[in-house]
Design an enzyme around this catalytic site. Structure first.
Site, PDB file in Angstrom:
ATOM      1  N   GLY A  68       0.825  -1.199   0.000  1.00 13.67           N
ATOM      2  CA  GLY A  68       0.000   0.000   0.000  1.00 13.67           C
ATOM      3  C   GLY A  68       0.856   1.243   0.000  1.00 13.67           C
ATOM      4  O   GLY A  68       2.090   1.181  -0.019  1.00 13.67           O
ATOM      5  N   CYS A  69       0.212   2.392   0.061  1.00 14.02           N
ATOM      6  CA  CYS A  69       0.956   3.654   0.015  1.00 14.02           C
ATOM      7  C   CYS A  69       1.767   3.887   1.278  1.00 14.02           C
ATOM      8  O   CYS A  69       2.692   4.695   1.293  1.00 14.02           O
ATOM      9  CB  CYS A  69       0.003   4.816  -0.244  1.00 14.02           C
ATOM     10  SG  CYS A  69      -1.222   5.063   1.051  1.00 14.02           S
ATOM     11  N   THR A  70       1.421   3.181   2.366  1.00 11.02           N
ATOM     12  CA  THR A  70       2.160   3.354   3.615  1.00 11.02           C
ATOM     13  C   THR A  70       3.036   2.165   3.956  1.00 11.02           C
ATOM     14  O   THR A  70       3.636   2.128   5.020  1.00 11.02           O
ATOM     15  CB  THR A  70       1.183   3.605   4.787  1.00 11.02           C
ATOM     16  OG1 THR A  70       0.335   2.454   4.925  1.00 11.02           O
ATOM     17  CG2 THR A  70       0.343   4.833   4.546  1.00 11.02           C
ATOM     18  N   GLY A  71       3.095   1.170   3.055  1.00 14.31           N
ATOM     19  CA  GLY A  71       3.936   0.021   3.317  1.00 14.31           C
ATOM     20  C   GLY A  71       3.239  -1.285   3.012  1.00 14.31           C
ATOM     21  O   GLY A  71       2.195  -1.310   2.349  1.00 14.31           O
TER      22      GLY A  71
END
Length: 387
Positions: free
Chosen positions: A359-362
C-alpha cells in the site's frame, strides 16, 4: 600540599556527583571540546567555543592554538590523538562534565541521540539514534533507541515527549514491542502521523514537519538523516543546522560524550556544546536510571529475550496451500515486510484466503471484507500486528 590537592580533587568529584544527580544550577557548566580534525579548520571550533562561552558555558578547548577569551580555557595539545587522551582525562577527573568530539569508539550497546531543526516547521526533534550500535538485533536496538530518545528529550526539558517510529525495516515489530511495554506500565506517549491514516509509524512528511518529539530509527538511517537535515541548505559540505549527533547512551556507560562530524559547521559545534550543558543541567544520568528502571519493571528484559527466542526458534516455512481464491478488497496494515509472506500463510492455514501487497504506507495483507475482523484477530494473536 598533598592534603590541599586531595581536598581539591574531592571537591571536584562531590560537585560533579551533585550536578549529575540533581541537575546543575551553576551558571557555567564545564564542557570540553576537541578542535583538531575538522574539515573546516581548527579556527571554526575556536569560534564555536567563544559563542558557547557567551551563552554561559565554561569551555575546556582542547587544541593547538592559544586563545584569551572569557569563559574559555585552552588545553594545549599537538595532535588529535593527544587531544582525545586529554578529553578522557578531563572527563575522568571531573574537570569537564561533558565532552564534544568528532569521533569516539563507543562500545556495543551505546549509541547517540541526535537533535535537529526540521525544515517544515522549524521545530526541534530528537533522532534516536545516529551513531554507534545499540544492539546486534535490529528490533531490540530500536526499542532501546526509543528509551534513549525519551531520556534525552526529558533531560532537555520536554516532560512528556511524543514518540514516533520511522517507517524502516523493523518499525512494525518495534511498535508492537513498545506497545507491550506501554500496556505493562511503561509511560510512553505515541505520536500520531500527520498523514490521514495516523498511527505512530512515521513517513517522510512527518520527518520534515517533526510530527513527534523523538523519531526512532536504526543508527545507520539516523546518521544519514542527521547529515541531510544538518546540511541540506549548503550543498552537503558544511553542516549548518542543529545540534549534532548527540550523546552516547547505554547501560553501564557513564561518560557524557557528544558527537559532531568533521563536516559540522560553527553553529552545529556551538549547538553541541550547549546541548551537552543542557543534559548536565537536566540531570540526564538520573533520568536515564529512572527510565531504564521503569522499562525493566514493565518487562523490558523479558520482552527483548522473547524477540531473540522467536528468531532462534523460527522453523522453516511449511508448504501450505491457499484456500479457494476470493475477491480481496480490505487491507491489513502494520506488518513488517520481512514477515509479510509468513502472515499470509498463517491466514491460509486458518482457511482464510489472503494476498500480500504494497500500500501507500507500506506492506499490506489483502483479505475479503467478511473475513477482515477474523484475519486481524489471527494476525494480532500471532504477533504480526498490534492488538
Amino acid at each position: 600540599m598533598s592534603n590541599m590537592i586531595n581536598k581539591t580533587i574531592s571537591n571536584v568529584f562531590l560537585q560533579m556527583a551533585d550536578i549529575l544527580e540533581n541537575g546543575a544550577s551553576m551558571q557555567r557548566v564545564p564542557i570540553a571540546v576537541t578542535a583538531m580534525g575538522s574539515e573546516h579548520g581548527e579556527d571554526l571550533i575556536y569560534h564555536a567555543a567563544k559563542e558557547a562561552a557567551d551563552q554561559g558555558l565554561l569551555v575546556k578547548l582542547i587544541g593547538s592554538q592559544p586563545l584569551d577569551y572569557p569563559g574559555v580555557e585552552v588545553v594545549s595539545v599537538s595532535s588529535s590523538e593527544e587531544g582525545h587522551k586529554r578529553l578522557e582525562s578531563l572527563l575522568d577527573s571531573g574537570e569537564a562534565l561533558g565532552g564534544v568530539t568528532m569521533h569516539y569508539p563507543f562500545p556495543i550497546g551505546v549509541s547517540t541521540v541526535g537533535r535537529v531543526i526540521t525544515p517544515a516547521t522549524g521545530k526541534e526533534m530528537f533522532i534516536a539514534t545516529t551513531t554507534g550500535t545499540t544492539a546486534l538485533d535490529r528490533v531490540e536496538g530500536m526499542v532501546r533507541n526509543a528509551i534513549y530518545g525519551i531520556v534525552t528529550a526529558k533531560a532537555c526539558g520536554i516532560q512528556n515527549p511524543t514518540v514516533g517510529i520511522l517507517n524502516v525495516d523493523g518499525a512494525r515489530q518495534a511498535e508492537i514491542a513498545l506497545q507491550k511495554l506501554q500496556a505493562a506500565g511503561y509511560p510512553i506517549t505515541f505520536a500520531q502521523s500527520r498523514r490521514s491514516d495516523g498511527g505512530a509509524v512515521m513517513r517522510g512528511n512527518d520527518l520534515l514537519a517533526a510530527s513527534c518529539d523523538v523519531m526512532v530509527t536504526d543508527p545507520l538511517t539516523g546518521n544519514l538523516l542527521m547529515k541531510l537535515l544538518a546540511a541540506y541548505t549548503t550543498g552537503g559540505n558544511y553542516e549548518s543546522l542543529g545540534y549534532g549527533y548527540g550523546p552516547g547512551l547505554g547501560e553501564g556507560f557513564d561518560k557524557l560524550i557528544l558527537i559532531i562530524s568533521r563536516a559540522s559547521g560553527m553553529p552545529v559545534a556551538r549547538g553541541a556544546m550547549v546541548f551537552a550543558a543542557q543534559l548536565v543541567k537536566g540531570g540526564y544520568q538520573k533520568i536515564f536510571a529512572q527510565e531504564l528502571a521503569a522499562a525493566k519493571k514493565a518487562g523490558l528484559d523479558n520482552l527483548l529475550a522473547g524477540l531473540q527466542k522467536e528468531k532462534k526458534g523460527a522453523e522453516e516455512p511449511q508448504e501450505i496451500k491457499a484456500p479457494p481464491k476470493v475477491v480481496v478488497t480490505e487491507e491489513i496494515m502494520g506488518i513488517e515486510i520481512l514477515d509479510l509472506e509468513d502472515a499470509v500463510r498463517q491466514l491460509w492455514a486458518a482457511g482464510i484466503y489472503a494476498e500480500s501487497g504494497m500500500g501507500c504506507t507500506g506492506p499490506v495483507v489483502l483479505v475479503a471484507e467478511e473475513q477482515l475482523e477474523q484475519a486481524r484477530s489471527i494476525l494480532a494473536d500471532k504477533g504480526y500486528i498490534g492488538s
